[in-house]
Structure formats: structure tokens, C-alpha cells
Design an enzyme around this catalytic site. Structure first.
Site, PDB file in Angstrom:
ATOM      1  N   GLU A 163       0.794  -1.241   0.000  1.00 31.14           N
ATOM      2  CA  GLU A 163       0.000   0.000   0.000  1.00 31.14           C
ATOM      3  C   GLU A 163       0.824   1.286   0.000  1.00 31.14           C
ATOM      4  OE1 GLU A 163      -2.678  -0.383   3.324  1.00 31.14           O
ATOM      5  OE2 GLU A 163      -3.740  -2.073   2.451  1.00 31.14           O
ATOM      6  N   ASN A 204       2.196  -5.099  -3.228  1.00 30.81           N
ATOM      7  CA  ASN A 204       0.798  -5.442  -2.973  1.00 30.81           C
ATOM      8  C   ASN A 204      -0.016  -4.173  -2.672  1.00 30.81           C
ATOM      9  OD1 ASN A 204      -1.196  -7.580  -2.381  1.00 30.81           O
ATOM     10  ND2 ASN A 204      -1.061  -6.937  -0.241  1.00 30.81           N
ATOM     11  N   HIS A 240     -10.325  -6.227  -2.092  1.00 34.89           N
ATOM     12  CA  HIS A 240     -11.412  -6.128  -1.125  1.00 34.89           C
ATOM     13  C   HIS A 240     -12.580  -5.457  -1.847  1.00 34.89           C
ATOM     14  CE1 HIS A 240      -8.905  -7.558   2.082  1.00 34.89           C
ATOM     15  NE2 HIS A 240      -7.975  -6.674   1.778  1.00 34.89           N
ATOM     16  N   GLU A 270      -5.963 -10.879  -1.296  1.00 35.28           N
ATOM     17  CA  GLU A 270      -6.820 -10.680  -0.110  1.00 35.28           C
ATOM     18  C   GLU A 270      -8.296 -10.599  -0.498  1.00 35.28           C
ATOM     19  OE1 GLU A 270      -5.438  -7.370   2.268  1.00 35.28           O
ATOM     20  OE2 GLU A 270      -3.342  -7.813   1.844  1.00 35.28           O
ATOM     21  N   ASP A 272     -12.042 -10.545  -0.851  1.00 39.07           N
ATOM     22  CA  ASP A 272     -13.347 -10.716  -0.203  1.00 39.07           C
ATOM     23  C   ASP A 272     -14.334  -9.804  -0.923  1.00 39.07           C
ATOM     24  OD1 ASP A 272     -12.616  -8.255   1.034  1.00 39.07           O
ATOM     25  OD2 ASP A 272     -12.274  -9.181   2.986  1.00 39.07           O
TER      26      ASP A 272
HETATM   27  C1  XIL Z   1      -6.303  -6.579   8.245  1.00 37.27           C
HETATM   28  C2  XIL Z   1      -6.619  -7.790   9.093  1.00 37.27           C
HETATM   29  O1  XIL Z   1      -7.532  -8.598   8.400  1.00 37.27           O
HETATM   30  C3  XIL Z   1      -7.206  -7.376  10.416  1.00 37.27           C
HETATM   31  O2  XIL Z   1      -7.365  -8.500  11.279  1.00 37.27           O
HETATM   32  C4  XIL Z   1      -6.297  -6.350  11.100  1.00 37.27           C
HETATM   33  O3  XIL Z   1      -6.909  -5.899  12.288  1.00 37.27           O
HETATM   34  C5  XIL Z   1      -6.028  -5.196  10.163  1.00 37.27           C
HETATM   35  O4  XIL Z   1      -5.485  -5.668   8.940  1.00 37.27           O
HETATM   36  N1  XIL Z   1      -4.932  -4.708   3.698  1.00 37.27           N
HETATM   37  C6  XIL Z   1      -3.937  -5.552   4.127  1.00 37.27           C
HETATM   38  C7  XIL Z   1      -4.198  -6.478   5.250  1.00 37.27           C
HETATM   39  O5  XIL Z   1      -2.865  -5.608   3.505  1.00 37.27           O
HETATM   40  O6  XIL Z   1      -3.058  -6.740   5.999  1.00 37.27           O
HETATM   41  C8  XIL Z   1      -5.321  -5.996   6.132  1.00 37.27           C
HETATM   42  O7  XIL Z   1      -5.612  -6.999   7.091  1.00 37.27           O
HETATM   43  C9  XIL Z   1      -6.539  -5.638   5.302  1.00 37.27           C
HETATM   44  C10 XIL Z   1      -6.218  -4.558   4.323  1.00 37.27           C
END
Ligand code: XIL
Length: 355
Positions: A163, A204, A240, A270, A272
């Protein structure tokens, strides 16, 4: 290296548990799993985990059994992050990450390392400390060398930098960018390559899956690294997503293709797909379409060889805590029962066409 039979005992236990657990076809027979369906494509299907992994009791056994049955890749959701590994300046705390890795290795799951350099989940002793440029650079490099060095040769990928681009497409101002300077990204990749030369190194980010200002900005950053000879092997798309704003499959494919043309691997890191609460049959069908699209776009992209969901059961997801009013983002419900999204994943993976 433990003796072979010592490795097989826990596996046998897990297989037994998995066989006893309700199967996705709901018929009590032996159903094909996500990992079975992904393997012929040379594709890994993974999940993030840590919290529920360690909850004592039967529900955690079921959680771990389903995880090992369905997935052949694992990303520690939090356990490799700075604040978890380094609660204080002088101590490293490896137990949690080590136990997740051991579980993954026992069950034939490859591990994605997440993440070495990120602005979030840093320890307060870092963010509240006073640092010169030299000291901050030394801290970052020492962190990378220690963590990547410890797991050298064991991981399928490292998210080296996470990020680094802000929502408005400008370089994100973070502890690292302001204290180390704009070359922190390049320094981080070089240090990671040195510490663990065999593991593919990824940049990422989120909001980079479609086409638009932020996506272009990430692409230009990554292209600059590649052209500058910085050791980078892949691009991670967090994904996400929202069920009501799904990217078009064709747009995903076009975007993936420009990274593949740079010679990079593509991972969905990641995934979802959140829906507004309460969920409806319609919103869950939309969500299923989101999961289907992402897997289909990956399968159409030879450079894409991993899809990781950010948890697999609605019982354990970051979404409700971070996006109030949203939830039900994962392929299985709170009772580990497959949702339409699960079936969509399976169909997309098991459908016609091998690559
Ligand atoms: C999130 C986790 O899922 C949570 O449990 C934690 O409290 C915060 O981080 N981007 C990312 C991940 O790269 O590491 C994040 O994960 C979600 C957003």
C-alpha cells in the site's frame, strides 16, 4: 526435518476430521474441494488466517480441518506484521508465525509472507520514536533481513511493500516514506532479495484491480522498479471488493495483462466481496458473481498463479469491524457451510478449460 511418519500423523487426523465434516455437496459424500479443483490449472487457492486458528476447542478443530481441506496456500492475516513480531524494541516474538507456518507445511499449503514494509500495524515504539534518516533506514533494513532471513527458502512469496500508493493516486506519505525517503521501496526490495534470494517478491495494494488513476499509479511505480533493475517478481491485487460495485472481468484481464507484459507474476492476495447488511439472496448471488469473475480472470491470465481469500468463513472476517454496516464477505457462512460464493469458486475452477 521431522521423520516422515511423524509428519503423517497430524495429516491423517486432519483428513479424518475433514472427512467427518459436512461436505460442500451437502450429500455426505466425498466432494471435490477448492484445492483439488485449482491444482490442475497450476493455480494455488489460499486463505488468510490467524485469530480462529488458535481458538481452543472443537470449533477451532473444525476451522483448521476445513482450512486444510479446501486450501493449499495460507497467508498469516496478522502474525507476520511488524507489531506482532516486534512488540518491543529488543524482542522478536516468533511463536505465532512459526505455528502457522508449521501447520501450513504439515498440510501441503504454501505460505505467502505478509508483509515486510507497511505504514499500518507498526509498533508504537516505532511511530512514536524520534528517528534520523540513517536510523530509520537501518531499522527497516534490519527488520527485512531478520524476518525474511528467518523464513528464507520456506515461503511462496513476500509482500515486500504494501500500500505505497494513496487513494488519490499520489505516493502515500508514511512513516517509511518520510523517514527513509522516497527510495525506501527500492531499498526494501533489494534487502529482501539479499535475505531470501529464492522467494518471489511482490508489491501489494488495494483499489488497483480496475483501471483508473490509482491503478495507473501503481502500474507506473511497478514499471519503474522493473525498468530500474529492482528485484521484483510480482504484483499483488488485494481485491477487497463490494458486491454492488464489481469490476468487469475483461477490465481485470486487461489490467493483469499489462503486468504480465512486464514479466511479473500476478497474485490475488486478499479477496473478499462484502455485502450490505442484512444480506439478501440477491446480494449473495452478486457476491458469488464477484468471486467467479476474479477466478475466471486469473485463469485467463497465464501469469496468475494464486488466488487468496481474506478468510473463508463469515465467522472470522475483518469486514464487519472495518466497514460498519457491511459483512458476509466470505465464501462460507458462520457455521462453515458453503454459500453461493463457494459454489461459484468451485464451478469457476472445476469448469471446462485447463490451461
Ligand atoms: C487486516 C486484518 O484482516 C485485520 O485483522 C487487522 O486488524 C487489520 O489488517 N490490507 C492488508 C491487510 O494488507 O493486511 C489488512 O488486514 C486488510 C487490508
Amino acid at each position: 526435518m521431522p521423520h516422515r511418519s511423524a509428519m503423517l500423523a497430524p495429516l491423517a487426523t486432519a483428513l479424518l476430521l475433514a472427512a467427518c465434516a459436512s461436505t460442500p455437496d451437502g450429500a455426505g459424500g466425498r466432494a471435490i474441494t477448492l484445492r483439488d479443483a485449482a491444482a490442475p490449472h497450476g493455480l494455488r487457492i489460499g486463505t488468510a488466517a490467524d485469530r480462529s486458528f488458535r481458538v481452543p476447542g472443537d470449533s477451532a478443530d473444525a476451522f483448521r480441518a476445513v482450512m486444510a481441506r479446501e486450501f493449499d496456500m495460507l497467508t498469516p492475516e496478522n502474525d507476520l506484521k511488524f507489531v506482532r513480531l516486534r512488540p518491543t524494541r529488543d524482542t522478536y516474538s516468533w511463536e505465532r508465525a512459526d505455528s502457522l507456518l508449521a501447520f501450513a507445511e504439515r498440510h501441503g499449503m504454501r505460505v505467502r509472507g505478509h508483509t515486510l514494509v507497511w505504514h499500518s500495524q507498526l509498533s508504537p515504539w516505532v511511530t512514536e520514536g524520534r528517528w534520523t534518516r540513517e536510523e530509520a533506514t537501518a531499522l527497516m533494513l534490519e527488520h527485512i533481513r531478520t524476518v525474511a532471513g528467518r523464513y528464507r527458502g520456506r515461503l511462496a512469496a513476500w509482500d515486500v511493500v504494501n500500500e505505497a500508493v494513496a487513494d488519490d493516486a499520489s505516493p502515500r506519505e508514511t512513516f517509511w516514506s518520510t523517514h527513509v525517503g522516497p527510495d525506501y521501496i527500492e531499498l526494501a526490495f533489494r534487502a529482501a532479495r539479499e535475505a531470501d534470494p529464492g522467494t518471489p517478491l511482490f508489491y501489494n495494494d488495494y483499489g488497483n484491480e480496475g483501471l483508473g488513476a490509482k491503478s495507473d499509479s501503481v502500474y507506473h511505480l511497478v514499471r519503474r522498479l522493473v525498468r530500474g533493475g529492482v528485484p521484483i517478481d510480482g504484483i499483488g491485487f488485494q481485491m477487497h471488493l463490494r458486491a454492488d460495485r464489481l469490476p468487469e472481468q475483461e477490465v481485470l484481464e486487461r489490467n493483469f495483462a499489462r503486468y504480465a507484459a512486464l514479466g511479473l507474476k500476478v497474485h490475488i492476495t486478499e479477496l473478499d466481496v462484502r455485502v450490505q447488511q442484512p444480506a439478501t439472496a440477491e446480494s449473495l448471488a452478486r457476491q458469488a458473481e464477484g468471486y467467479r469473475r476474479v477466478v475466471a480472470a486469473c485463469l485467463e491470465t497465464p501469469a496468475c498463479d494464486a488466488v487468496v481469500v481474506w478468510g473463508f468463513t463469515d465467522a472470522d472476517s475483518w469486514v464487519p469491524r472495518f466497514f460498519p454496516g457491511w459483512g458476509s464477505a466470505l465464501p462460507m457462512d458462520e457455521g462453515l457451510r458453503p454459500k453461493p460464493a463457494y459454489h461459484a469458486l468451485l464451478e469457476a475452477l472445476a469448469g471446462p478449460g485447463q490451461r
